[in-house]
Design a protein around this motif. Structure first.
Motif, mmCIF file in Angstrom:
data_model
loop_
_atom_site.group_PDB
_atom_site.id
_atom_site.type_symbol
_atom_site.label_atom_id
_atom_site.label_comp_id
_atom_site.label_asym_id
_atom_site.label_seq_id
_atom_site.Cartn_x
_atom_site.Cartn_y
_atom_site.Cartn_z
ATOM 1 N N UNK A 93 -64.333 42.830 14.218
ATOM 2 C CA UNK A 93 -65.175 43.448 15.245
ATOM 3 C C UNK A 93 -64.806 42.949 16.633
ATOM 4 N N UNK A 94 -64.659 41.616 16.775
ATOM 5 C CA UNK A 94 -64.431 41.028 18.092
ATOM 6 C C UNK A 94 -63.014 40.493 18.284
ATOM 7 N N UNK A 98 -59.909 44.421 17.072
ATOM 8 C CA UNK A 98 -61.134 44.785 16.386
ATOM 9 C C UNK A 98 -61.835 45.980 17.002
ATOM 10 N N UNK A 99 -62.927 46.352 16.365
ATOM 11 C CA UNK A 99 -63.685 47.523 16.764
ATOM 12 C C UNK A 99 -64.162 47.432 18.211
ATOM 13 N N UNK A 104 -62.687 44.825 24.793
ATOM 14 C CA UNK A 104 -62.868 43.581 25.535
ATOM 15 C C UNK A 104 -61.529 43.025 25.992
ATOM 16 N N UNK A 105 -60.504 43.199 25.152
ATOM 17 C CA UNK A 105 -59.178 42.695 25.507
ATOM 18 C C UNK A 105 -58.624 43.417 26.732
ATOM 19 N N UNK A 110 -61.391 37.556 25.763
ATOM 20 C CA UNK A 110 -60.991 37.209 24.407
ATOM 21 C C UNK A 110 -62.071 36.342 23.778
ATOM 22 N N UNK A 111 -62.499 36.725 22.577
ATOM 23 C CA UNK A 111 -63.575 36.006 21.893
ATOM 24 C C UNK A 111 -63.064 35.249 20.682
ATOM 25 N N UNK A 112 -62.260 35.909 19.858
ATOM 26 C CA UNK A 112 -61.767 35.268 18.637
ATOM 27 C C UNK A 112 -60.984 34.010 18.960
#
Length: 248
Positions: A93-94, A98-99, A104-105, A110-112
Motif C-alpha cells: 500500500x505504502x 504500492x497502491x 507519494x513517491x 517515502x514511507x517504507x
C-alpha cells in the motif's frame, strides 16, 4: 496448569540471564538505540491509535447505521491476521510501487523502510486493543447520561468532554496502555514493512532477534527487559481497570 504454562517459560528466561554482565548487555550502544527507538515509535503509534480509535469506538458503540458489524470485524482483523501479512499489506500500500505509495513517491515522500513505517506498522496491529477496550466501556456506561446532558442543552462535543469522557476514562486509559505495549513488542509487520536499519527502524524486538544469532546472552538480557516492560504495562492496565471498576 494454565498459569504454569505462562510462568515457567518466563522463569526459563530468568534462569538463563547472565546476571554478572546484565548491565553491560542492556546498555550497549545498539541496545540503547533500539530501546530509544522502540519507546519513541510506540508513543507515536499510540497517538495515532488514539486519533483513529476513539471516533471508531464511538461509532461502534453509539452508531445505528447499516454495516457496523462489518466495521467491527474489520477493526478486529489485525488481531487474528499474521503480523507478516499485515506488513506485506502495508508494504504493497505504502511502498514505492504500492497502491498509495506510488503517488507519494511522485511527491517525494517515502514511507517504507523509514521510522514512519515503524509507527504505521505498530499502529496497524495495536488499533484493535484501544477500540475493543473503549467500545466495551462505552457500552457498559450506556447513553443515558449523554441523553440527559442533551436535554439540558449541551452540544454533542460538550457532552463528550464533560460527561462521556470521564465515564470511560479507565477503559480509555487501559486501551492506550495495552496499545502501547503491543506497539512496543511488534516484530513481524515492522520487519516486513520497515526493515531493520540500526537507529532508524531496528526496534528492541528486532534487536533481540538479531542478537540471538550473534550474542545469545545479550538477546536473553534484552528479552528480559521486554518481559519486565510488558509485565509493568499489564499491571498498570489491570490496576486502572480495578480502580475504574471500584469507582463505578
Amino acid at each position: 496448569m494454565g498459569g504454569l504454562f505462562v510462568a515457567v517459560p518466563l522463569v526459563g528466561i530468568l534462569v538463563r540471564v547472565d546476571w554478572a554482565h546484565f548491565p553491560a548487555l542492556i546498555t550497549s550502544p545498539s541496545s540503547l538505540a533500539a530501546l530509544r527507538l522502540s519507546l519513541m515509535t510506540a508513543a507515536a503509534s499510540t497517538a495515532v491509535v488514539l486519533l483513529l480509535g476513539v471516533p471508531m469506538a464511538m461509532a461502534l458503540a453509539r452508531g445505528n447505521v447499516p454495516g457496523l458489524r462489518w466495521l467491527r470485524a474489520l477493526v478486529l482483523l489485525p488481531l487474528v491476521l499474521p503480523p507478516v501479512v499485515g506488513g506485506l499489506a502495508l508494504l504493497y500500500t505504502f511502498g514505492r510501487l504500492g497502491l498509495v505509495g506510488r503517488w507519494l513517491d511522485l511527491a517525494g515522500i517515502q514511507i517504507a523502510f523509514t521510522t514512519t513505517a515503524v509507527v504505521l506498522a505498530q499502529a496497524f496491529v495495536s488499533l484493535p486493543f484501544l477500540v475493543v477496550s473503549l467500545e466495551g466501556a462505552l457500552r457498559t456506561g450506556g447513553g443515558r447520561y449523554e441523553a440527559v446532558a442533551a436535554t439540558l442543552g449541551a452540544s454533542p462535543s460538550h457532552a463528550f468532554r464533560r460527561v462521556t469522557l470521564p465515564l470511560v476514562l479507565p477503559g480509555l486509559a487501559s486501551g492506550l496502555v495495552l496499545s502501547f505495549a503491543r506497539s512496543l513488542g511488534e516484530f513481524g509487520a515492522t520487519l516486513t514493512f520497515a526493515g531493520s536499519l540500526q537507529g532508524v527502524t531496528r526496534t528492541l524486538p528486532l534487536e533481540v532477534y538479531l542478537q540471538r544469532e550473534t550474542d545469545p546472552d545479550a538477546a536473553v538480557a534484552l528479552a528480559l527487559v521486554l518481559v519486565a516492560v510488558a509485565a509493568a504495562v499489564v499491571g498498570l492496565a489491570y490496576g486502572r481497570r480495578v480502580i475504574g471498576g471500584s469507582g463505578a
